[in-house]
Design an enzyme around this catalytic site. Structure first.
Site, PDB file in Angstrom:
ATOM      1  N   ASP A   1      39.872  42.255  36.010  1.00 57.02           N
ATOM      2  CA  ASP A   1      41.680  43.556  36.269  1.00 57.02           C
ATOM      3  C   ASP A   1      40.929  44.279  35.057  1.00 57.02           C
ATOM      4  O   ASP A   1      41.384  43.467  33.927  1.00 57.02           O
ATOM      5  CB  ASP A   1      42.506  43.792  36.691  1.00 57.02           C
ATOM      6  CG  ASP A   1      43.122  44.076  36.599  1.00 57.02           C
ATOM      7  OD1 ASP A   1      43.249  45.353  35.922  1.00 57.02           O
ATOM      8  OD2 ASP A   1      44.545  44.063  36.470  1.00 57.02           O
TER       9      ASP A   1
ATOM     10  N   TRP B   1      49.775  40.291  35.522  1.00 56.51           N
ATOM     11  CA  TRP B   1      48.860  41.166  36.464  1.00 56.51           C
ATOM     12  C   TRP B   1      47.818  39.723  37.166  1.00 56.51           C
ATOM     13  O   TRP B   1      48.349  39.999  38.094  1.00 56.51           O
ATOM     14  CB  TRP B   1      48.505  41.574  36.111  1.00 56.51           C
ATOM     15  CG  TRP B   1      49.038  42.908  35.530  1.00 56.51           C
ATOM     16  CD1 TRP B   1      49.623  43.555  34.317  1.00 56.51           C
ATOM     17  CD2 TRP B   1      50.638  43.484  36.521  1.00 56.51           C
ATOM     18  NE1 TRP B   1      51.338  44.698  34.299  1.00 56.51           N
ATOM     19  CE2 TRP B   1      50.835  44.802  35.347  1.00 56.51           C
ATOM     20  CE3 TRP B   1      50.750  43.798  37.583  1.00 56.51           C
ATOM     21  CZ2 TRP B   1      52.465  45.650  36.137  1.00 56.51           C
ATOM     22  CZ3 TRP B   1      51.433  44.906  38.138  1.00 56.51           C
ATOM     23  CH2 TRP B   1      52.437  45.332  37.326  1.00 56.51           C
TER      24      TRP B   1
ATOM     25  N   LYS C   1      46.947  54.117  33.194  1.00 54.71           N
ATOM     26  CA  LYS C   1      47.006  53.458  32.022  1.00 54.71           C
ATOM     27  C   LYS C   1      45.668  54.126  30.888  1.00 54.71           C
ATOM     28  O   LYS C   1      45.774  54.834  29.936  1.00 54.71           O
ATOM     29  CB  LYS C   1      46.202  52.386  31.241  1.00 54.71           C
ATOM     30  CG  LYS C   1      46.772  51.196  32.463  1.00 54.71           C
ATOM     31  CD  LYS C   1      48.613  50.694  32.520  1.00 54.71           C
ATOM     32  CE  LYS C   1      49.083  50.209  33.451  1.00 54.71           C
ATOM     33  NZ  LYS C   1      49.358  48.909  34.177  1.00 54.71           N
TER      34      LYS C   1
HETATM   35  C1  LIG Z   1      49.333  48.026  35.340  1.00 50.79           C
HETATM   36  C2  LIG Z   1      48.750  46.960  35.777  1.00 50.79           C
HETATM   37  C3  LIG Z   1      48.229  47.174  37.126  1.00 50.79           C
HETATM   38  C4  LIG Z   1      48.981  47.146  38.122  1.00 50.79           C
HETATM   39  O1  LIG Z   1      48.890  48.423  38.381  1.00 50.79           O
HETATM   40  P1  LIG Z   1      49.113  49.347  39.806  1.00 50.79           P
HETATM   41  O2  LIG Z   1      48.461  50.893  40.186  1.00 50.79           O
HETATM   42  O3  LIG Z   1      50.596  50.122  39.056  1.00 50.79           O
HETATM   43  O4  LIG Z   1      49.163  48.801  40.495  1.00 50.79           O
HETATM   44  C5  LIG Z   1      47.745  45.880  37.655  1.00 50.79           C
HETATM   45  N1  LIG Z   1      46.787  45.201  36.690  1.00 50.79           N
HETATM   46  C6  LIG Z   1      47.351  45.552  35.182  1.00 50.79           C
HETATM   47  C7  LIG Z   1      46.482  45.278  34.033  1.00 50.79           C
HETATM   48  C8  LIG Z   1      47.870  46.456  34.780  1.00 50.79           C
HETATM   49  O5  LIG Z   1      47.906  47.057  32.860  1.00 50.79           O
END
Ligand SMILES: *Cc1c(COP(=O)(O)O)cnc(C)c1O
Length: 360
Positions: A172, A102, A196
């Site tokens: 993030d 990511w 999540k």
């Molecule tokens: C799942 C995830 C993403 C991507 O998320 P989307 O909402 O599918 O774009 C980005 N960063 C992390 C750390 C993730 O776990």
């Protein structure tokens, strides 16, 4: 009705009490005669919902007053572009810590907009540790430093927040959102997808220090300009109304449990059960260095691909679903976010022990 234990990395389990409440309010939200799904986002009822969601984010994370809370669309992945467009606006330089896929995607997106640089990465060991950095590693004139706190695919977490001195720090936190306390004042931006830990898919929450806003590049699409969303109370266009409502219910659940200190205790207790077993098993092994282990995503392997596949299949038949590892790493991964009850992990470990005995 038999509910399964869902170990998916996302979308993932929601608290059962929240699902029940949403079901109870589905047809008639608090005497309004309509579902939240049907409501105008400009209505008084809906304004109260989004205001309450924001105030819960502020209360639970203890967000300082000089930060805005934004509810955005497009997933975390859309913000990979929004971040350079909004914040790579001084020297045009940004430093990225690449601790997994990511962060790598975010870095690659930033390269389209300016001088993005990888300052540390852990690809040499398949991202099985979180790369360490020191203040001197970052370019002093960088517009920001970016990192991904919890690496969903590889199961690592940055236990220490990188020290960037005065350089704004952007994180993030998609897969560790609201899982433990976080000192928001150390960050310029904390953001993540909600699917999540805090809601169904379709919502990003961004917590951004006000001085970061208002400097987006002229070419920034209006919908990616965070200032526009800040100015319009996250309602420049129709927000993800129902998802924000679900988020509000999950945040109420977190608050009722005792907030993020209680959440952390709950998450540590669950993770310990699984890691202790992995450390003692002769069949299953964790793949992450012990000091960087995530509380949320726990990857493990048997060392034998066929045995891994047999385990994933039999586990699913026993009601433990989505244990297959990410397609880029193989093996297994148990995602044990906030809503995974402790019994889910206890029962999974009991199942793993049985599998180990039967297949020894
Ligand atoms: C799942 C995830 C993403 C991507 O998320 P989307 O909402 O599918 O774009 C980005 N960063 C992390 C750390 C993730 O776990």
């Amino acid at each position: 009705m038999a509910r399964v234990y869902n170990f998916s990395a996302g979308p993932s389990m929601l608290p059962e009490s929240v699902l029940n409440l949403a079901a109870a309010e589905m047809l008639d939200y608090k005497g309004s005669g309509q579902s939240v799904m049907e409501m105008s986002h400009r209505s008084k009822e809906y304004q109260a919902i989004i205001d309450e969601a924001e105030s819960l984010v502020r209360e639970i994370y203890n967000v300082p007053d000089n930060y805005k809370v934004l509810f955005l669309h497009g997933g975390a992945s859309t913000q990979f572009a929004a971040i350079p467009l909004n914040f790579m606006n001084g020297s045009g330089k940004a430093d990225y810590i690449v601790s997994g896929q990511w962060a790598k995607k975010a870095y690659e997106e930033a390269c389209k907009y300016g001088d993005a640089q990888v300052v540390a990465n852990s690809v040499d060991k398949t991202y099985s540790y979180f790369p360490k950095t020191k203040r001197e590693d970052f370019r002093p004139d960088a517009d920001y430093v970016y990192f991904c706190m919890n690496n969903t695919i590889y199961g690592t977490i940055a236990k220490d927040i990188p020290d960037t001195g005065d350089i704004p720090l952007i994180a993030d936190v998609s897969s560790c959102f609201f899982s433990e306390p976080l000192d928001i004042s150390k960050f310029a931006v904390v953001y993540g997808g909600a699917q999540k830990n805090v809601a169904p898919a379709g919502l990003v929450i961004a917590i951004v220090r006000e001085d970061m806003l208002g400097k987006a590049r002229d070419i920034t699409p209006t919908m990616l300009n965070w200032q526009v969303h800040a100015d319009n109370g996250s309602m420049y266009n129709t927000p993800a109304c129902y998802i924000i409502y679900m988020c509000k219910l999950v945040l109420e659940w977190i608050k009722k449990l005792g907030g993020l200190e209680a959440m952390k205790e709950h998450n540590e207790a669950k993770a310990k059960i699984l890691y202790d077993y992995l450390d003692s098993s002769n069949m299953f092994k964790g793949t992450v260095v012990p000091e960087d282990r995530s509380l949320m995503n726990v990857p493990f392997v048997t060392g034998d691909k066929e045995l891994d596949a047999k385990f994933v299949k039999e586990a699913a038949e026993a009601g433990f679903i989505n244990l297959k590892g990410h397609r880029t790493v193989g093996g297994m991964r148990a995602s044990i976010y906030n809503a995974m009850p402790i019994e889910g992990v206890e029962k999974l470990v009991a199942f793993m022990k049985k599998f180990e005995t039967e297949n020894a």
